[in-house]
Design a protein around this motif. Structure first.
Motif, PDB file in Angstrom:
ATOM      1  N   GLN A   1     -77.650  11.725 -41.195  1.00 15.09           N
ATOM      2  CA  GLN A   1     -76.637  13.095 -41.633  1.00 15.09           C
ATOM      3  C   GLN A   1     -75.424  12.823 -40.716  1.00 15.09           C
ATOM      4  O   GLN A   1     -74.296  12.982 -40.889  1.00 15.09           O
ATOM      5  CB  GLN A   1     -77.153  14.468 -41.579  1.00 15.09           C
TER       6      GLN A   1
ATOM      7  N   ILE B   1     -72.354  10.855 -42.025  1.00 19.09           N
ATOM      8  CA  ILE B   1     -71.854  11.769 -42.857  1.00 19.09           C
ATOM      9  C   ILE B   1     -70.835  12.512 -42.559  1.00 19.09           C
ATOM     10  O   ILE B   1     -69.528  12.768 -42.741  1.00 19.09           O
ATOM     11  CB  ILE B   1     -72.768  12.167 -44.155  1.00 19.09           C
ATOM     12  N   ASP B   2     -71.449  13.491 -41.368  1.00 14.62           N
ATOM     13  CA  ASP B   2     -70.685  14.566 -40.876  1.00 14.62           C
ATOM     14  C   ASP B   2     -69.486  13.941 -40.345  1.00 14.62           C
ATOM     15  O   ASP B   2     -68.288  14.403 -40.327  1.00 14.62           O
ATOM     16  CB  ASP B   2     -71.630  15.229 -39.934  1.00 14.62           C
TER      17      ASP B   2
ATOM     18  N   LYS C   1     -66.720  13.329 -42.801  1.00 15.32           N
ATOM     19  CA  LYS C   1     -66.244  14.331 -43.462  1.00 15.32           C
ATOM     20  C   LYS C   1     -65.329  15.104 -42.183  1.00 15.32           C
ATOM     21  O   LYS C   1     -64.131  15.575 -42.419  1.00 15.32           O
ATOM     22  CB  LYS C   1     -67.011  15.213 -43.834  1.00 15.32           C
TER      23      LYS C   1
ATOM     24  N   LYS D   1     -74.262   5.026 -48.504  1.00 17.94           N
ATOM     25  CA  LYS D   1     -74.774   6.525 -48.159  1.00 17.94           C
ATOM     26  C   LYS D   1     -73.345   7.282 -47.853  1.00 17.94           C
ATOM     27  O   LYS D   1     -73.366   8.293 -48.635  1.00 17.94           O
ATOM     28  CB  LYS D   1     -75.466   6.234 -46.849  1.00 17.94           C
ATOM     29  N   LEU D   2     -72.570   6.790 -47.542  1.00 19.49           N
ATOM     30  CA  LEU D   2     -71.258   7.516 -47.094  1.00 19.49           C
ATOM     31  C   LEU D   2     -70.351   7.957 -48.312  1.00 19.49           C
ATOM     32  O   LEU D   2     -70.117   8.881 -48.814  1.00 19.49           O
ATOM     33  CB  LEU D   2     -70.192   6.865 -46.060  1.00 19.49           C
ATOM     34  N   GLN D   3     -70.451   6.639 -49.114  1.00 18.21           N
ATOM     35  CA  GLN D   3     -69.542   6.703 -50.467  1.00 18.21           C
ATOM     36  C   GLN D   3     -70.162   7.843 -51.392  1.00 18.21           C
ATOM     37  O   GLN D   3     -69.892   8.807 -51.989  1.00 18.21           O
ATOM     38  CB  GLN D   3     -69.605   5.590 -51.052  1.00 18.21           C
TER      39      GLN D   3
ATOM     40  N   ALA E   1     -72.321  10.321 -50.607  1.00 19.69           N
ATOM     41  CA  ALA E   1     -72.167  11.569 -50.075  1.00 19.69           C
ATOM     42  C   ALA E   1     -71.039  12.159 -50.222  1.00 19.69           C
ATOM     43  O   ALA E   1     -70.711  13.313 -49.707  1.00 19.69           O
ATOM     44  CB  ALA E   1     -72.945  11.581 -48.471  1.00 19.69           C
TER      45      ALA E   1
ATOM     46  N   ALA F   1     -68.153  11.244 -48.794  1.00 19.08           N
ATOM     47  CA  ALA F   1     -67.491  11.222 -47.338  1.00 19.08           C
ATOM     48  C   ALA F   1     -66.365   9.956 -47.609  1.00 19.08           C
ATOM     49  O   ALA F   1     -66.768   8.789 -48.252  1.00 19.08           O
ATOM     50  CB  ALA F   1     -68.362  10.779 -46.293  1.00 19.08           C
TER      51      ALA F   1
END
Ligand code: G3I
Length: 375
Positions: free
Chosen positions: A180, A183-184, A187, A220-222, A224, A226
């Motif tokens: 996570q 992603i954080d 963002k 994963k980023l996309q 989520a 982000a």
């Protein structure tokens, strides 16, 4: 051929010296044929700046930077240990000067780097709770990216989060926050600097297993939600062992994810090494003199090998210019490259396009030549 080039080079330098009325014309390699001009319709040409270079301490190097490059990355001074030395204290002195340098010279400015497991200040390495680390990330990214929101064009938001097998590195961030944290980080960077481009940056991510891990990370980023705009393939390669095919596959694979591809830390080293990549935590035994064979100069065969590799690389970059937005060298000239100090300190390395006197090497002319042949 070589002698002719040398004569042209000396003649050019004499002309530049006369034109500028001073002895610092050495910075203007190949009058009228600078890297940034030659590739202006293809991609940005960048370099990493040390503190001395930001401070313009050497006139010849300063002239070279301003003539050859239109993008700059902070080599060290935006890393957390320097810019955020204590929990409640930031030191923006060098970073402010870096940003002013880039703006004054109309350069594309790259911030390097917001979240990296290395070069962390001691207060971060002592953190043991997920909450505190999350707070650090919010405070750090919000303050640093926020301060330069209108000045930095792109951020290496996360640097080197992957192991060679493509799994996630067991960094303090991963260990306390799990995946996570990636992603954080993206963002938080978007909130703090909404108009900056956001990048993931790594070395060896052109190698198959690490490339797969990098693709999974980006997806994963996309998924989520982000925003990620680009991926940096650092490009710390070895002359004679450049993985051209994997580089091409990687450029294609990353572009297929809708991202800009950048070569972000290019250098081609020539000294013996028993591993690939740029893991700053790894070093080699400094006592063996065979590890430092070219103290008195580079043999022509090695110089030519390096020139030929640089030529092939730039031919490849031009072929994929629709996917590549920037090619940045990790340093300006051979004398100040980090590769003189790592993985063995005190070696004499020759990884860049300009020599210790800021004169263009054979590789420079071959790189320029790729563009002429592509027209
Ligand atoms: O500034 C101090 C100086 O005061 C001190 O006397 C000297 C003693 O060793 O150290 C100096 O700091 C060094 C700094 O470079 C500035 O030269 C650090 O020890 C040294 O660890 C640091 O190395 C940098 C390395 O990252 C670690 O941060 C290299 O210059 C820099 O080129 C390198 O860059 C990394 C990228 O950020 C990420 N990708 C790999 C790349 C190469 O390792």
């Amino acid at each position: 051929m070589k002698t002719d080039r040398r004569l042209i080079q000396l003649f050019t330098l004499a002309l530049v010296g006369v034109a500028t009325g001073c002895g610092t014309g050495l910075g203007q390699a190949g009058l009228g044929e600078t890297l940034k001009q030659v590739f202006q319709d293809n991609f940005l040409i960048g370099t990493a700046l040390s503190l001395d270079q930001i401070n313009e301490t050497d006139a010849s190097t300063d002239s070279l930077i301003k003539h050859q490059f239109n993008a700059v990355t902070a080599e060290n001074i935006m890393k957390a240990e320097i810019i955020h030395p204590e929990w409640d204290r930031f030191d923006f002195d060098a970073a402010d000067r870096f940003v002013h340098y880039g703006r004054r010279n109309d350069m594309h400015i790259v911030g390097h780097t917001l979240i990296w497991h290395s070069q962390l200040p001691p207060f971060v390495t002592r953190i043991t709770s997920a909450d505190s680390l999350r707070q650090f990330m919010q405070h750090h990214i919000g303050t640093v990216a926020g301060r330069y929101a209108d000045a930095v064009d792109g951020w290496d938001v996360v640097n080197e989060a992957l192991n060679e097998d493509g799994s996630l590195r067991q960094s303090i961030f991963y260990n306390l926050l799990g995946e996570q944290y990636l992603i954080d980080a993206f963002k938080l960077a978007e909130q703090a600097a909404p108009s900056a481009e956001l990048y993931y940056n790594d070395y060896n991510n052109e190698q198959p297993a690490k490339r797969e891990g990098c693709i999974a990370l980006i997806k994963k980023l996309q998924e989520a939600g982000a925003r990620i705009d680009g991926v940096g393939i650092q490009g710390h390669w070895h002359a004679g062992r450049v993985p051209f095919e994997e580089i091409e596959k990687s450029i294609e694979a990353y572009a297929a994810l809708g991202l800009k591809v950048m070569i972000t830390e290019l250098d081609l080293e020539v000294l013996p090494r028993n591993f690939q990549g740029a893991d700053v935590g790894r070093r080699m035994d400094a006592k063996d003199p065979e590890l430092n064979p070219y103290v008195n100069g580079l043999p022509d065969t090695v110089l030519q090998q390096q020139a030929s590799d640089y030529e092939k690389l730039f031919s490849l970059f031009l072929k994929h210019q629709d996917k590549i937005s920037r090619v940045t060298f990790w340093g300006v000239n051979d004398g100040q490259s980090w590769l003189n100090y790592w993985p063995v300190s005190g070696r004499t390395n020759y990884p860049l396009l300009f020599d210790r006197n800021n004169l263009p090497k054979e590789a420079f002319y071959r790189v320029i030549g790729t563009k002429k042949r592509s027209d």
